[in-house]
Design an enzyme around this catalytic site. Structure first.
Site, mmCIF file in Angstrom:
data_model
loop_
_atom_site.group_PDB
_atom_site.id
_atom_site.type_symbol
_atom_site.label_atom_id
_atom_site.label_comp_id
_atom_site.label_asym_id
_atom_site.label_seq_id
_atom_site.Cartn_x
_atom_site.Cartn_y
_atom_site.Cartn_z
ATOM 1 C CE LYS A 28 -1.571 2.608 3.150
ATOM 2 N NZ LYS A 28 -1.636 3.900 2.618
ATOM 3 C CB SER A 73 4.373 8.309 12.327
ATOM 4 O OG SER A 73 3.337 7.370 12.728
ATOM 5 C CD GLU A 79 13.330 4.333 7.687
ATOM 6 O OE1 GLU A 79 13.216 5.252 8.668
ATOM 7 O OE2 GLU A 79 13.548 4.546 6.493
ATOM 8 C CD GLU A 88 11.005 12.435 12.318
ATOM 9 O OE1 GLU A 88 12.188 11.871 11.197
ATOM 10 O OE2 GLU A 88 10.018 12.124 12.166
ATOM 11 C CB CYS A 95 13.464 9.068 8.623
ATOM 12 S SG CYS A 95 11.870 8.698 8.039
HETATM 13 C C1 SIN Z 1 13.264 7.930 4.840
HETATM 14 O O1 SIN Z 1 13.278 9.163 5.190
HETATM 15 O O2 SIN Z 1 12.700 7.120 5.199
HETATM 16 C C2 SIN Z 1 14.508 7.385 4.307
HETATM 17 C C3 SIN Z 1 15.608 8.333 3.497
HETATM 18 C C4 SIN Z 1 16.729 7.584 2.798
HETATM 19 O O3 SIN Z 1 16.551 6.340 2.374
HETATM 20 O O4 SIN Z 1 17.719 8.238 2.910
#
Ligand code: SIN
Length: 489
Positions: A181, A238, A259, A391, A293
């Site tokens: 998804k 998140s 992640e 963040e 992230c």
């Molecule tokens: C992400 O922001 O979730 C991954 C970024 C990346 O692969 O560098």
């Protein structure tokens, strides 16, 4: 609503289930351009019934796909990679239109996505197990690597091509089948990638995709969470949602890769090469307008180099070109949606109210559109501010001065997150001391661009678990079967 593409077939607006594009739905989801709110496309707003049909197809296909020799699976992945590379310009156009990042950056993301497909095509054929020296006579002991089964991949909007590729490619390489998804804000890149995978020859049912809006995503994902045949879930997004998925997966004890959020520290020591540190910060902070992230969220600069660092950084930030993806010289696009801009505004206002000083930026660029925010530099930030605790996910650099190595490491680790950290120094002993002390899954040492298909990407603490990319990324889609053969003596 039709995008100007060299290959218009790449613009898909249907679920792909069991080898068929299915557009029947009771409601559509509007995909809009974050630069101006214009309608880009409409895709089906999926339901639990679509998710179940996708899981049925993936379950049926698993019985045969797992038996396909690794070399043939690798060849399918290689054809997929070649098609993605051949269509990179069109894929970049789709991506920049739905997500907002500048076209050159969008094409770079498509190539980043392809790098995972190519990497796992190569890894597929090297998924060796172990022959274990038996501790008693007359036995043979083996550890075999087997695909976990049906995988549910739930991807984010910030890297709508790369994140889905880095989940799907290792799953298919390992012999798993997939239901996925894409994010509601940016589903078209994933649909285009799945279309190219179909063209590359993956059999029906091996790869399925269901699109859904924000309010229907829970019913789609819950259908997979409740389904005992789905043996793994891989999610990027998140921490709050990641925790929910981990809890819900417990009922069927799925393997889980998460992640999640980060709150990356970026430390500039007094002996750093300041030009390299400024360059590293620009690369890591302003990629995707800060909506990443691993983006530095807290910047710690030694007091003795603070002013020199700030003046160089300010000049670079003020030179950034903000504009829509369609404008050739844009370096920073719009933020993904109104909620994202409102959060950035709230973080900046909170920091200023608590004593931070605005060096540059600090406002919405309404003259460009409601979702553009100026690249912003703050100093005198501290740990009480929202921008130091969560963040910001936007183009804001908040700097804090420090004087002592032990203190700055304590500050850097004073967060529930642990995805990435960066530091700049020319002291060889400090490099290993600080690397060891940082509580994160990724450390950039004198380097701001850490992401690579060959490196294990993932966090510790509440940034999640599991690794994507590298040899470890394949292992996340396999389990180990221990075989003990006796009576050989
Ligand atoms: C992400 O922001 O979730 C991954 C970024 C990346 O692969 O560098």
């Amino acid at each position: 609503m039709t995008l100007a593409l060299e290959d218009p077939q790449l613009q898909r607006s249907a679920h792909y289930i069991d080898g068929k594009w299915l557009s029947d739905c009771d409601r559509v989801l509007d995909v809009t351009n974050p630069a101006d709110g214009s309608l880009v496309a409409q895709v089906p707003d999926g339901r639990a019934s679509d998710a179940r049909a996708a899981a049925d197809a993936a379950h049926a296909a698993f019985a045969t796909w797992r038996e396909v020799p690794a070399k043939e699976r690798a060849q399918c992945l290689k054809r997929w990679n070649d098609l993605v590379v051949a269509h990179k310009a069109d894929l970049g156009r789709i991506l920049s239109r739905e997500q907002g990042k500048p076209l050159a950056e969008a094409i770079a993301e498509v190539m980043y996505a392809a790098s995972y497909i190519e990497w796992f095509a190569e890894e597929a054929t090297r998924a060796n197990g172990d022959v274990i020296p038996a501790p008693v006579p007359g036995r043979r002991m083996l550890a075999l690597r087997e695909p976990v089964g049906v995988v549910a991949a739930v991807a984010p909007w910030n890297f709508p091509a790369a994140m889905i590729a880095r989940k799907i490619a290792p799953a298919l390489a390992a012999g798993c089948t997939v239901v996925c998804k894409p994010a509601e804000d940016a589903p078209l890149s994933a649909l285009a990638l799945v279309g190219l995978a179909a063209e590359a020859g993956f059999p029906a049912g091996v790869l399925n995709i269901v699109t859904a809006s924000r309010d229907r995503t829970p019913e789609v994902v819950d259908a997979w969470l409740d389904d005992a045949r789905v043996r793994k879930i891989s999610f990027t997004g998140s921490t709050a949602v990641g925790k929910h998925l981990a809890r819900r997966s417990a009922d069927t004890l799925k393997k889980v890769s998460l992640e999640l959020g980060g709150n990356a520290p970026f430390i500039v020591f007094e002996d750093a090469d300041l030009d390299a540190a400024v360059q590293g910060l620009m690369v890591s902070k302003f990629r995707n307008g800060g909506q990443t992230c691993v983006s530095p969220n807290r910047v710690f600069v030694h007091a003795s180099v603070h002013d020199a660092f700030m003046s160089r950084l300010r000049a670079r930030i003020e030179a950034l070109k903000v504009g829509p993806a369609a404008q050739a010289d844009s370096q920073i696009g719009p933020m993904i949606n109104e909620r994202a801009v409102a959060k950035i505004e709230a973080h900046v206002a909170d920091a200023l109210a608590k004593g931070a000083r605005l060096v540059t930026g600090g406002r919405r660029l309404t003259e460009l559109g409601p979702q553009f925010y100026a690249p912003t530099l703050l100093t005198d930030a501290d740990a009480t501010m929202a921008c130091a605790c969560e963040e910001t996910f936007g183009p804001v650099v908040a700097v804090t001065r420090f004087t002592d190595e032990a203190d700055v490491i304590a500050l850097a680790n004073d967060t529930s997150y642990g995805l990435a950290a960066y530091f700049y120094t020319n002291d060889a002993k400090r490099i290993w001391r600080v690397t060891k002390a940082l509580e994160t899954g990724i450390v950039g040492v004198n380097e701001g661009a850490v992401a690579s298909e060959a490196g294990p990407f993932g966090g510790v603490k509440e940034s999640g678990y599991g690794r994507e990319g590298s040899v470890h990324g394949l292992a996340d889609y396999q389990h180990i079967k221990y075989v003990c053969e006796g009576g050989l003596g």
